[in-house]
Structure formats: structure tokens, C-alpha cells
Design an enzyme around this catalytic site. Structure first.
Site, short mmCIF file in Angstrom:
data_model
loop_
_atom_site.label_atom_id
_atom_site.label_comp_id
_atom_site.label_asym_id
_atom_site.label_seq_id
_atom_site.Cartn_x
_atom_site.Cartn_y
_atom_site.Cartn_z
N GLY A 65 22.28 82.82 -22.79
CA GLY A 65 22.00 82.42 -24.18
C GLY A 65 22.16 80.93 -24.35
CE LYS A 81 29.23 81.79 -19.80
NZ LYS A 81 28.29 81.65 -20.94
CB SER A 82 30.63 75.74 -22.81
OG SER A 82 30.65 77.02 -23.35
CB SER A 136 26.45 79.59 -33.47
OG SER A 136 25.72 79.38 -32.27
CE LYS A 152 29.07 85.53 -29.12
NZ LYS A 152 28.66 84.13 -29.07
NE ARG A 164 27.86 72.25 -25.11
CZ ARG A 164 27.78 73.60 -25.21
NH1 ARG A 164 27.83 74.35 -24.12
NH2 ARG A 164 27.64 74.18 -26.38
NE ARG A 185 30.35 89.94 -24.60
CZ ARG A 185 30.34 88.67 -24.22
NH1 ARG A 185 30.96 87.76 -24.96
NH2 ARG A 185 29.72 88.31 -23.12
NE ARG A 211 22.63 86.83 -26.84
CZ ARG A 211 23.55 86.07 -26.28
NH1 ARG A 211 23.54 85.89 -24.97
NH2 ARG A 211 24.49 85.51 -27.00
CG ASP A 254 32.52 83.64 -25.19
OD1 ASP A 254 31.77 84.32 -25.91
OD2 ASP A 254 32.22 82.50 -24.79
C1 S3P Z 1 28.64 78.90 -26.13
C2 S3P Z 1 28.85 79.24 -27.44
C3 S3P Z 1 29.24 80.59 -27.88
C4 S3P Z 1 29.79 81.42 -26.72
C5 S3P Z 1 28.94 81.31 -25.48
C6 S3P Z 1 28.85 79.86 -25.04
C7 S3P Z 1 28.23 77.52 -25.81
O1 S3P Z 1 28.10 81.24 -28.39
O2 S3P Z 1 29.90 82.77 -27.11
O3 S3P Z 1 29.49 82.08 -24.44
O4 S3P Z 1 28.29 77.13 -24.63
O5 S3P Z 1 27.84 76.79 -26.74
P1 S3P Z 1 27.65 81.04 -29.93
O6 S3P Z 1 27.37 79.62 -30.14
O7 S3P Z 1 26.42 81.88 -30.10
O8 S3P Z 1 28.80 81.55 -30.73
#
Ligand code: S3P
Length: 430
Positions: free
Chosen positions: A95, A23-24, A168, A343, A28, A347, A123, A316
Site C-alpha cells: 500500500g 519498512k516506512s 494516514s 489494511k 522513503r 484486520r 484497497r 500496525d
Molecule cells: C505507512 C502508513 C500506515 C501503515 C503502513 C505504512 C507508511 O498506513 O499502516 O503500514 O509508510 O506511510 P496508513 O497511512 O494508511 O495509515
């Protein structure tokens, strides 16, 4: 679908799964492809709801994005050629989209407004809008830009030297995106290293970014060259089946195409500490994103302690780790994880309350939880609370409960893992 009955007879899990895209990294890939002028291609993209929101944002900014399953072609006029979006940029439950877009938009030439769903509206955003304002970004929003909707008037930015108050990757990445456009060199200092996909992808797109001992240095004004991005599978999705196979007796599961970036593999460390029986076969060691296969069999498990710099490497995965701990002998303590409170849901509360309904011996603490095991779990009515990872935790829990689990709002699982129940059924031999 707002309710689902999960009635799984006790049976081993067997088979092979190719884990869906990270996902991350999928977010990007779209973001860099949307910022870079020209044609970026992506394979292994995760067509989960969150990442589709990111695509929609860039379409509104004028990028032409076509998708065929997990393949994308992004044709972008580049950030300096973007159009002013004719509508708000709606980020849904994501987020990552919300926070990273704030950093990207701050240094653009357009005016835009960002808003998401009711979870996003709760959030905290000041962790991003604060440092962006220090860079002289023109950002306004509810309660001093703490909450969405937030409006951004893109323009010239100053560089920043920023010490991260929280671990983060979303905050770090938002600042890095803004720093790309700043007139000078920015420095970001991390106490605990968070996932570094943004830094790696910057290098893939031809930028020079230095990263050493938690200090990241980036010179603004560098050009991006579009490339092909091959997204590895998401270890945070794999985690559900790693846990399932470790705890359901007589199981043996192979998870292929798992992203093994060292900033993400805390779950592997925890499995080892708990005595899980598994092997990791690294198939691709290229510098950008390491990947491989994990074979995991059930074994007897023991409790463990999780805290400190391990937390950002498995943040996560904590819901499913908590479930795993209910089946392990002894006590598992999770601390330093107060970030879980902000989150998609709180959680800490959600995991403790939902697993508690099944009969788990679990106590929430201010920054984590304490779990005593092993406990027999019984079926009950659980609520995902609209949080995909709480929904999947419930789905995996149903494999070890006596009696069915009634899951409220399983639909949210499509946010990160649309094929979750299909994969679960295939491992159950259905
Ligand atoms: C993410 C960073 C994390 C993670 C989120 C995805 C990202 O959050 O919990 O699911 O893609 O950079 P935080 O940066 O708020 O810890």
C-alpha cells in the site's frame, strides 16, 4: 511454503535481536533517492518484499539501484530525467508503494500505470487520487480512480490546502510528494498526527518543510540534495518480540536498533499501561530519526483502553496487542481503529476470527475489538490470509498455546520481516 507447523514447547525467550530496517523509512529512502538527481546511499534498508517493489518501480523509471544486503546505492537522473516506464509499475502487496508513487508520479514528466496484487486491487485509493485531482493531476483508474490499475500522466500541479479526513501517513505523504512539484505553497492539516518520516526525510534532503500542531507547510519547486540515509529498525517488527517477551514466563529479551520516532511509539505506551517490565535506552537522539534499545522481561499484565490519537501511533501493532491482551488480566478495549478494516486484510475481522480459533475471548466491534483475559489458548489451524502481520501474530501466539498452531501461508511474512522465524528460533534457544 504454504503451510507450517509451529510446535513450541513452553520455554522462556532469551537473547538479543537487532531489529530489521523500518519498512516506512526504507520505502522513503528509495523514493527520495530516486527523485533526487545524483547519488544517494542507504544503510539498514529492509530487504522485505514491499520495499523491493519500490526499488523495482524506480529502476523502471531509470534510476540505477544496486543492493548489497541492507546497503543501497541509488544513482538517479532525477525526476526531470526519468524515462517513461516500458511496463506497468507493479507494487505487489505494498500500500505504501502504491499510494506514495501516485503522489510522486503526478508531478513527474512521464506516463505510467500502477497495479498491485489482489489485496491492493481492493484497497481504497480515492483518499489519495481525490486530493491529487484537486491539485490538477491527470489520474484515471477503475471506479473513478478508487481502485488500481491506475494510470498517471505526470504534469504541472497546483498547490493544495487540505484537511485530512483520515489519519494516514500514506495519504499525507502522497500529497507532500505532489506538493514538492506544485507551483506554490501547500498546506496539509492533520487532526491526529500520523508518522512523520516523509517530513523528516525532506529536511534531510535539504528541503524546508514547516510542521507545527498538525499543520504542515511546504513550498513547491525546492531542490533535493542526495545524502546518506541510515534506516533505524522497525518498531512495528520489534512489537512482535516485545509482546512475546512480555507474555512468555521468565523471558528477557533485548531489542537493539529500534526506531523510536515519537509518532510510532504507541506500543511502548501500551506496554507501560499494561504493566510490562521494560527499559528503553535511547542511543541516538539526532533530529532525523531517534533510535535505541529496549530490554523487556515477562511480568503480569493488565488490560487497558486504546483509542483516540494513540491509534495512528500503533496502527500496525494492533494484531499483536490483541494477542497480548488475551494474556492480560481484565478487559482491553480498542476503539477508533476503523482504518484496520482497509489494511492488507480487514484486520478487525482477521484478528478476532483467528484468535477466536485459539479460544480467545475476543469480540470485534465496528471500530476495534474487546478482549477479556487471561485465557488459555489452544493450538488450532490459523490462516495468515496473505497478511504478514496476521501471520506473525499467529507465530507469536504459538509460543503460548497448548498444542501446535498450523499456519496457512506463512510465506507472506517476508513482506516486512524475512528473518522473523530465524529471530524467533534464536530467542527460543534453537
Ligand atoms: C505507512 C502508513 C500506515 C501503515 C503502513 C505504512 C507508511 O498506513 O499502516 O503500514 O509508510 O506511510 P496508513 O497511512 O494508511 O495509515
Amino acid at each position: 511454503m504454504d503451510k507450517m507447523t509451529l510446535n513450541y514447547p513452553r520455554a522462556p525467550l532469551r537473547g538479543t535481536i537487532s531489529v530489521p530496517g523500518d519498512k516506512s523509512i526504507s520505502h522513503r529512502a528509495v523514493m527520495f533517492g530516486g527523485i533526487a538527481k545524483g547519488r544517494t546511499t542507504v544503510s539498514g534498508f529492509l530487504p522485505g518484499e514491499d520495499c523491493l517493489r519500490t526499488i523495482e518501480c524506480f529502476r523502471l523509471l531509470g534510476a540505477d539501484i544496486s543492493r548489497n544486503g541492507t546497503e543501497l546505492v541509488i544513482e538517479s537522473p532525477g525526476i526531470d530525467g526519468w524515462q517513461e516506464p516500458a511496463d506497468i509499475l507493479y507494487t505487489g502487496n505494498s500500500g505504501t508503494t502504491t499510494r506514495l508513487m501516485l503522489g510522486i508520479l503526478a508531478g513527474s514528466r512521464v506516463h505510467s500505470v500502477i497495479a498491485g496484487d489482489e489485496s491492493i486491487a481492493k484497497r481504497p485509493m480515492k483518499r489519495v487520487t481525490g486530493p491529487l485531482k484537486q491539485m490538477e493531476a491527470d489520474i484515471r483508474g477503475r471506479e473513478g480512480a478508487q481502485y488500481t490499475p491506475i494510470s498517471v500522466l505526470g504534469g504541472p500541479l497546483s498547490p493544495i490546502d487540505y484537511e485530512m479526513p483520515v489519519a494516514s501517513a500514506q495519504v499525507k505523504s502522497a500529497i507532500l510528494f505532489a506538493a514538492m512539484r506544485a507551483g506554490g505553497t501547500s498546506v496539509i492539516r492533520e487532526k491526529e498526527v500520523s508518522r512523520d518520516h516523509t517530513e523528516r526525510m525532506m529536511r534531510n534532503f535539504g528541503m524546508d518543510v514547516q510542521s507545527e500542531d498538525g499543520v504542515i507547510t511546504l513550498r513547491g519547486g525546492q531542490e533535493l540534495t542526495p545524502v546518506h540515509v541510515d534506516v533505524p529498525g522497525d518498531i512495528s517488527s520489534a512489537a512482535f518480540f516485545l509482546a512475546a517477551s512480555a507474555m512468555v514466563p521468565d523471558s528477557e529479551v533485548v531489542l537493539k536498533n529500534v526506531g523510536l520516532n515519537p509518532t510510532r511509539t504507541g506500543m511502548i505506551d501500551v506496554l507501560k499501561a499494561m504493566g510490562a517490565d521494560f527499559e528503553v535506552d535511547v542511543t541516538d537522539t539526532d533530529d532525523s530519526e531517534r533510535r535505541g534499545a529496549v530490554t523487556i522481561r515477562s511480568s503480569s499484565l493488565k488490560g487497558t483502553e486504546i483509542g483516540g490519537d494513540l491509534i495512528p501511533r500503533l496502527i500496525d501493532e494492533i494484531p499483536v496487542i490483541a494477542l497480548l491482551a488475551t494474556q492480560a488480566e481484565g478487559t482491553t478495549v480498542i476503539r477508533d481503529a476503523e482504518e484496520l478494516r482497509v489494511k492488507e486484510t480487514d484486520r478487525i475481522a482477521a484478528v478476532a476470527e483467528e484468535l477466536g480459533k485459539l479460544g480467545a475471548d475476543i469480540s470485534p466491534t465496528a471500530d476495534g475489538m474487546v478482549i477479556h483475559g487471561p485465557t488459555k489458548l489452544s493450538g488450532a489451524a490459523l490462516d495468515s490470509r496473505g497478511d504478514h502481520r496476521i501471520g506473525m501474530m499467529a507465530g507469536i501466539a504459538a509460543l503460548v498455546t497448548d498444542g501446535p498452531v498450523e499456519l496457512q501461508d506463512p510465506g507472506c511474512i517476508a513482506i516486512s520481516y524475512p528473518e522473523f522465524f530465524g529471530h524467533l528460533d534464536s530467542l527460543r534457544g534453537e
